[in-house]
Design an enzyme around this catalytic site. Sequence first.
Site, PDB file in Angstrom:
ATOM      1  N   GLU A 157      56.218  58.698  36.810  1.00 22.32           N
ATOM      2  CA  GLU A 157      57.536  60.358  36.076  1.00 22.32           C
ATOM      3  C   GLU A 157      56.881  61.725  36.374  1.00 22.32           C
ATOM      4  O   GLU A 157      56.315  62.439  35.805  1.00 22.32           O
ATOM      5  CB  GLU A 157      56.021  60.162  35.107  1.00 22.32           C
ATOM      6  N   ASP A 207      59.757  55.844  36.292  1.00 18.18           N
ATOM      7  CA  ASP A 207      59.852  56.480  34.759  1.00 18.18           C
ATOM      8  C   ASP A 207      60.006  55.769  33.771  1.00 18.18           C
ATOM      9  O   ASP A 207      60.144  54.764  33.827  1.00 18.18           O
ATOM     10  CB  ASP A 207      61.016  57.676  35.214  1.00 18.18           C
ATOM     11  N   GLU A 275      57.850  48.281  33.295  1.00 15.59           N
ATOM     12  CA  GLU A 275      56.616  48.566  31.988  1.00 15.59           C
ATOM     13  C   GLU A 275      56.427  48.418  30.584  1.00 15.59           C
ATOM     14  O   GLU A 275      56.987  48.743  29.880  1.00 15.59           O
ATOM     15  CB  GLU A 275      56.055  50.084  32.315  1.00 15.59           C
TER      16      GLU A 275
HETATM   17  O1  9MR Z   1      48.134  51.639  29.814  1.00 15.59           O
HETATM   18  C1  9MR Z   1      47.953  52.813  30.279  1.00 15.59           C
HETATM   19  C2  9MR Z   1      46.143  53.087  29.396  1.00 15.59           C
HETATM   20  O2  9MR Z   1      45.323  52.493  29.611  1.00 15.59           O
HETATM   21  C3  9MR Z   1      46.038  54.947  30.130  1.00 15.59           C
HETATM   22  O3  9MR Z   1      45.060  54.697  29.217  1.00 15.59           O
HETATM   23  C4  9MR Z   1      47.319  55.288  30.504  1.00 15.59           C
HETATM   24  C5  9MR Z   1      46.935  57.007  30.745  1.00 15.59           C
HETATM   25  O4  9MR Z   1      47.566  57.705  30.869  1.00 15.59           O
HETATM   26  O5  9MR Z   1      48.386  55.050  31.116  1.00 15.59           O
HETATM   27  C6  9MR Z   1      48.720  53.912  30.529  1.00 15.59           C
HETATM   28  O6  9MR Z   1      49.147  53.205  31.619  1.00 15.59           O
HETATM   29  C7  9MR Z   1      50.318  53.987  31.992  1.00 15.59           C
HETATM   30  C8  9MR Z   1      51.041  53.904  33.332  1.00 15.59           C
HETATM   31  O7  9MR Z   1      50.161  53.999  33.816  1.00 15.59           O
HETATM   32  C9  9MR Z   1      52.456  55.204  33.072  1.00 15.59           C
HETATM   33  N1  9MR Z   1      53.542  54.516  32.421  1.00 15.59           N
HETATM   34  C10 9MR Z   1      52.698  55.172  30.946  1.00 15.59           C
HETATM   35  C11 9MR Z   1      51.681  54.235  30.941  1.00 15.59           C
HETATM   36  C12 9MR Z   1      51.544  54.235  29.498  1.00 15.59           C
HETATM   37  O8  9MR Z   1      50.727  55.459  29.254  1.00 15.59           O
END
Ligand code: 9MR
Length: 558
Positions: A157, A207, A275
Amino acid sequence: MRKRVFFGAVATAVAAFCVFFMFRFNLNGKNRPLKTVYKDYFLVGNILSPDMDKSRKFDFTAEQFNVITAENAMKPEALQKEKGVFTFEKADSLVNAVLDSGMVMHGHTLVWRQQTPQWMNFEGISREEAIENLTTHIRSVAGHFKGRVISWDVVNEAVSDNPQNPEDWRGSLSESPWLKAIGPQYIEIAFLAAREADGEARLYYNDYNLDNPKKARAVAAMAAELNEKNPNAGGRPLIDGVGMQGHYRLGTSPENVEKSINLFKSLNIEISVSELDVQAGADGKISESQLAEQGLLYAQLFDVYKKHAPAITRVTFWGLDDGSSWRRDSSPTLFNKDLTPKPAFFAVLDSEKYIKENNVSTLKEVKETQALYGTPAMNAKDVDPLWGESPEIPVNQYLMAWQGAQGTARALWDEKYLYVLITVSNAALNKDAQAPHEHDSVEVFLDEKNDKKSYFEADDRQFRVNFAGEASFNPEEAGAMFESAAWSYENAYTVVMKIPFKFISPKSGTSVGFDAQVNGASKTGGRESVAVWNDLSGESYQNTSGYGVLNLIKRAER
Ligand code: 9MR
């Protein structure tokens, strides 16, 4: 002779029975896990956390999927919260359990602006120290998991949403402490360090919103330039692939997703869908038609993925079930919280069949609501009690990956004007960005004739007012005779709009095409979230076909 005939008949019956069952199971697919269905196409994955080891969900995941991403356990904060103190225990236990169960592991993520301890890249740190922190983290972590992960999200990202000039990828990077401390080169430095530490693992740039053509172009420009500059980093080009996260919504266009896949394919790099989830409904509720529509989008996406399978290494879902998803409010996964399959599961299992059986045109749900008759005072601070006559219109369906500001609207009407009140919460109250749609602001879309054209005609207008009361219009002449008022307080604001009818003389019973939108700016400026009432296409500014319907009525007929 008789006996033989008898046995022959029994054998034929048994065989027919078996064939029937095989056929049946093959058709409805219930007994075939996703990993088997897709074994000739790509890996299919999901996320896990260390605490899920030896749980029913872990086993269920291992039955259906063959590749795992740690939801949080391998992020910088989890592995090196304190400088020099690496805490690999939990991640190790997860990775080992995953490998023991026969699945493979994808690493997520080495570099990100979030979930990263401040000591790595705090404001004022020298460039040298930041580079040292970055490369030490990458070398230690990628070195530690070497041989146990098939690939890494090296940088996560880094590109901003909707960049103005995507070919200038450096200028398209989003604000990040890493960018501030090191400059755009941090991306190349990170990939080089990762390649050096684990020459086998495939290295990804990852991203969200890569179905946005501009954002995809910026990522493509970056990957193309870095690979041209480093064609032989440890024996091959530096960036192996792009991870298209795929945090989607019902309005996501599979065509845009395919366009971006084609763009990345043209760079000769691999693609992973890293994702995937599809938001539908709100507040943990999802209607029958939303379930069907969600299934349809999953099916359409998998049609695209299958078509491009030679270029796609992996499709990973972000969440096993609606009870544990990071977005549990919008029911985005394939399974209910008790792990029973949703229509989306069957859609992924056999996308062609699902598309055939679910007629697209009957699926789109258009919301309808009412505006009561009345002329309110134009005051956003002490709002006129008259507004309470009209029903609340929730503006809470998010169009982008971030779930920021959202609001509630109400509408009133009289013979000359449509009045709209929107109250916004969870707002940063920022208007630093140049473009007005990037400010904390609300928008109303009006299609007076309610003819739902896929382009703007003279009766179609867009009105925007930010938290400070500054108005902007599309087209610009839509501002004539328009009035508004705004009132802001901590993290919240209220806007009242008075919109002149130009093409219709409304009567009780008139219906107009209507939508409302809340643009959420980040604290540092720039739009980070968009919430809407009905139209999830993201195209409301030029296409009225997805607007909801507002019925203008008088009190007695309610
Ligand atoms: O699913 C993840 C969540 O449990 C965390 O709190 C969060 C923190 O920002 O991150 C989430 O996963 C993210 C991933 O690492 C990167 N892309 C976006 C995902 C959803 O926010």
